[in-house]
Enzyme design. Sequence first.
Site, PDB file in Angstrom:
ATOM      1  N   GLU A  99       0.820  -1.220   0.000  1.00 51.54           N
ATOM      2  CA  GLU A  99       0.000   0.000   0.000  1.00 51.54           C
ATOM      3  C   GLU A  99       0.853   1.270   0.000  1.00 51.54           C
ATOM      4  O   GLU A  99       0.379   2.336   0.404  1.00 51.54           O
ATOM      5  CB  GLU A  99      -0.932   0.003   1.219  1.00 51.54           C
ATOM      6  CG  GLU A  99      -1.952  -1.130   1.183  1.00 51.54           C
ATOM      7  CD  GLU A  99      -3.035  -0.904   2.220  1.00 51.54           C
ATOM      8  OE1 GLU A  99      -4.184  -0.679   1.822  1.00 51.54           O
ATOM      9  OE2 GLU A  99      -2.701  -0.945   3.431  1.00 51.54           O
ATOM     10  N   HIS A 118      -0.307   5.710   7.728  1.00 50.03           N
ATOM     11  CA  HIS A 118      -1.469   4.851   7.450  1.00 50.03           C
ATOM     12  C   HIS A 118      -1.602   3.870   8.604  1.00 50.03           C
ATOM     13  O   HIS A 118      -0.637   3.202   8.977  1.00 50.03           O
ATOM     14  CB  HIS A 118      -1.306   4.091   6.142  1.00 50.03           C
ATOM     15  CG  HIS A 118      -2.325   2.996   5.983  1.00 50.03           C
ATOM     16  ND1 HIS A 118      -3.680   3.240   6.073  1.00 50.03           N
ATOM     17  CD2 HIS A 118      -2.206   1.656   5.801  1.00 50.03           C
ATOM     18  CE1 HIS A 118      -4.346   2.099   5.921  1.00 50.03           C
ATOM     19  NE2 HIS A 118      -3.473   1.125   5.760  1.00 50.03           N
ATOM     20  N   HIS A 120      -4.461   1.148  10.944  1.00 52.53           N
ATOM     21  CA  HIS A 120      -5.758   0.496  11.161  1.00 52.53           C
ATOM     22  C   HIS A 120      -6.240   0.975  12.535  1.00 52.53           C
ATOM     23  O   HIS A 120      -6.426   0.189  13.445  1.00 52.53           O
ATOM     24  CB  HIS A 120      -5.609  -1.022  11.125  1.00 52.53           C
ATOM     25  CG  HIS A 120      -4.949  -1.534   9.886  1.00 52.53           C
ATOM     26  ND1 HIS A 120      -4.360  -2.757   9.798  1.00 52.53           N
ATOM     27  CD2 HIS A 120      -4.805  -0.961   8.650  1.00 52.53           C
ATOM     28  CE1 HIS A 120      -3.874  -2.932   8.578  1.00 52.53           C
ATOM     29  NE2 HIS A 120      -4.124  -1.845   7.869  1.00 52.53           N
ATOM     30  N   HIS A 188     -11.316  -0.341   7.080  1.00 55.45           N
ATOM     31  CA  HIS A 188      -9.871  -0.491   6.913  1.00 55.45           C
ATOM     32  C   HIS A 188      -9.072   0.299   7.958  1.00 55.45           C
ATOM     33  O   HIS A 188      -8.298  -0.268   8.705  1.00 55.45           O
ATOM     34  CB  HIS A 188      -9.526  -0.042   5.486  1.00 55.45           C
ATOM     35  CG  HIS A 188      -8.093  -0.226   5.098  1.00 55.45           C
ATOM     36  ND1 HIS A 188      -7.680  -0.268   3.794  1.00 55.45           N
ATOM     37  CD2 HIS A 188      -6.965  -0.363   5.832  1.00 55.45           C
ATOM     38  CE1 HIS A 188      -6.362  -0.434   3.740  1.00 55.45           C
ATOM     39  NE2 HIS A 188      -5.910  -0.490   4.960  1.00 55.45           N
TER      40      HIS A 188
END
Lengths: 253, 253, 253, 253
Positions: A99, A118, A120, A188
């Site tokens: 990603e 990024h 979760h 996500h």
Amino acid sequence: MGIRATVVAVLAAAASLQSQAPAAPTRQALFDDLVIANRILANEGVVDGYGHVSLRNPANANRYFLARAGAPALVTAADIVEYDLDSNPASGSGAGYMERFIHGEIYKARPDVTAVVHCHCLDVIPFAAANVPLRPMYHMGYFIGEGVPVFDIRAAAGITDMLVSTPALGQALARTLGRRPAALMRGHGAVVVADSLHVVVAKAYYLNVNARLQAQAMQLRANGVTSLDPEEAKKAVQTYERSWEFWKSRLPR
Amino acid sequence: MGIRATVVAVLAAAASLQSQAPAAPTRQALFDDLVIANRILANEGVVDGYGHVSLRNPANANRYFLARAGAPALVTAADIVEYDLDSNPASGSGAGYMERFIHGEIYKARPDVTAVVHCHCLDVIPFAAANVPLRPMYHMGYFIGEGVPVFDIRAAAGITDMLVSTPALGQALARTLGRRPAALMRGHGAVVVADSLHVVVAKAYYLNVNARLQAQAMQLRANGVTSLDPEEAKKAVQTYERSWEFWKSRLPR
Amino acid sequence: MGIRATVVAVLAAAASLQSQAPAAPTRQALFDDLVIANRILANEGVVDGYGHVSLRNPANANRYFLARAGAPALVTAADIVEYDLDSNPASGSGAGYMERFIHGEIYKARPDVTAVVHCHCLDVIPFAAANVPLRPMYHMGYFIGEGVPVFDIRAAAGITDMLVSTPALGQALARTLGRRPAALMRGHGAVVVADSLHVVVAKAYYLNVNARLQAQAMQLRANGVTSLDPEEAKKAVQTYERSWEFWKSRLPR
Amino acid sequence: MGIRATVVAVLAAAASLQSQAPAAPTRQALFDDLVIANRILANEGVVDGYGHVSLRNPANANRYFLARAGAPALVTAADIVEYDLDSNPASGSGAGYMERFIHGEIYKARPDVTAVVHCHCLDVIPFAAANVPLRPMYHMGYFIGEGVPVFDIRAAAGITDMLVSTPALGQALARTLGRRPAALMRGHGAVVVADSLHVVVAKAYYLNVNARLQAQAMQLRANGVTSLDPEEAKKAVQTYERSWEFWKSRLPR
């Protein structure tokens, strides 16, 4: 690289130069700080075995630094790879995060952005699932006043494995993010951006704290919860530098 | 210093003398205890990288001790600064907390107060946001029976950056606090006061615990939760000294 | 000691002898285990700086062992005091817990009880405040099926400081407890009893866990939550010995 | 062993051989990994003093490895026992877990299963009690999209002590599990299965995380919470290998 990307890169380089009045940090110093960012995010529970944080190269706005694929808590300076804005490796080795396009495409679209997380992030996933907009509950979450949109990958690409694993998906996410400091990713997690590594770590942390505060306030009173006034939120800018020192001191040796 | 402040200082000095039957602690012993207070508040999660705790100088009621700006977990005795009640440094060095006026103005207004904590106490922020009054849920939160008002900085000063960073704002907060043991600060946190350093740390801690208990009870039963009777709350005074010893033993070396 | 207390003591001594087929542990071994019980309760968050755990003397059912007043995490074997059932010290020294009558009066009333925990157990206080009966949510909380009454000190003694600090209040609490394994104390905490030290520690721990499970289930579904059938609860008896070994291994050195 | 079990074992052995292109790990390496699995589950709070994890013997699909009865955090390689699929010990010594039939009967019924976790997973017990189906809230909980049925032991055997302590009860649980990755056990906990030890540990962990996310989302919005689309859930397969490395690095030495 197209004309738009070139312009963006030049602007970013100019911005980077302006802010570099003091001697630029060495690459080793940058890598050390990026390793600490990885470890803080893991130690404070913002990421678990998954998630990543990147830094735009201050000496070359067309490059960014990101660890090769691995758990953030275990990242060392030797794991840092330099990528171009198409997320191809420019130096360093090892399989990259699938990603990484999240990072490259946001750096392309946002010359003002110097660092990207990024995660979760567990506290914000319920807000995307329940379609409840995040609001700034206290000054430490001031940036939420700018709005935190929700990226639904299904709107961009139909049925997927939920991963932002292509340039096109990274671009779609960057479009949803727009000029905002963060975006939730439905089913996500989230992406958070800032103009410094220390601030992006803190914004990712306080995005979660603020979500907990909002959920608790809504539990006490379903309607009529007071959040910061939009003008208060604009004024309540934080550097979070004291948080960084605190979190750094808490890292396991 | 005006007449009122002088009177307050004299009264506070008198109160301080009365309670000083045993030999007064040395300045070093006071600083050591204030450092421990900082570290306990961080270790028990009452403060994070932000927040502060101060102590009135027992030898001079017109002075108070407060660390220079920094994360509470990292404070050492060398960081302690002595301030006058206008929050100007009297000895010690280093940039001060922008919000030190919280401390100075409360010491002026409350000769009975010996110690002050300011925190971004997460468990109470939702109560201010939801406008739900805190109530004493058990004997350890007895002092909440005296009432915990909410300070809304907007009522005092309109749109701000949320910080109590001027004498006027400190005075407005002190007025809202009145004779109470604590006040919530809307969109920000709380301030807690007491007549000793150990007790102020404990009251800040139990203010949060009590808020969690109340939120959980309200989740079980929206209306009709039983809290301490006002007379029970008056009687259930705690010294919390055993908590201090416990928390001190849990500090990282 | 009156006739009833004498009878109780004799019965308890008889029960104690029966269960002592193996060589009785030395006093030092008993004290060591009681110290571990104190430290486990603190380390697992059942008690904080306050709360206590006692053990009936297996060699003399008219005596019980309880630390002198202090934080449970800091108790050592040298702190253990032996009390008679009127809660007067029989050996050992130091100021006693003001609420030691909880222990003495329960030992008087319940010859089957060998160990007692008093805690300000955070997870159960909201249930007493909301007047929601605890129910056994899983086999580890099986004993809750016997019922967990709520002791309201106001019904026994009007306005108080909430502390069970006299024999009469201890007797009132013991009456509310009856034959049950635990009782909540409104605005205060809980008392838990068992026929062994290891089991009382585990029941205090799982009383809290079970309360969390019940609160979470009730949040998912306000009405119609399924708990253990009363007959299931009777059959699902636990020794919890594996928990003790686990918790012991987690103690800080 | 009946014909059905023999067929199952042969199929499992064949599947096992196919996946063993690289040199098979030694028994010691398998045991070491199983010990780590036990310790991770305890350290990450998936199990407490109770619960267990087993591994099918890759060299003999009719055998599985499981520690003798004890707290998972304290398991060592010397504690591993080899069982046949009727859960009789084939080598190793020591009293076995009373509920080892959970493992044996699932290995019989599911040749695709290589590892099994049984836990008193706290976050999922309320879902079984409230009869709210688990749904996949994010990609890390993708497997929940296959469905997580609830095993009610009362439907299989009436009033019991809640334990799956016989072959017949194990078979009933295996029937409820069917082809699914996990089943909740009403008033007890859960069972989780997978085709590798690392994956079963991760699925047990994320089953709990996902339950928390769902509870939080439902608190924000009672109806209309969005979970992964069934097709998204099918595509979002995880190896979780990065989680294993992370959790392993966090184990106490």
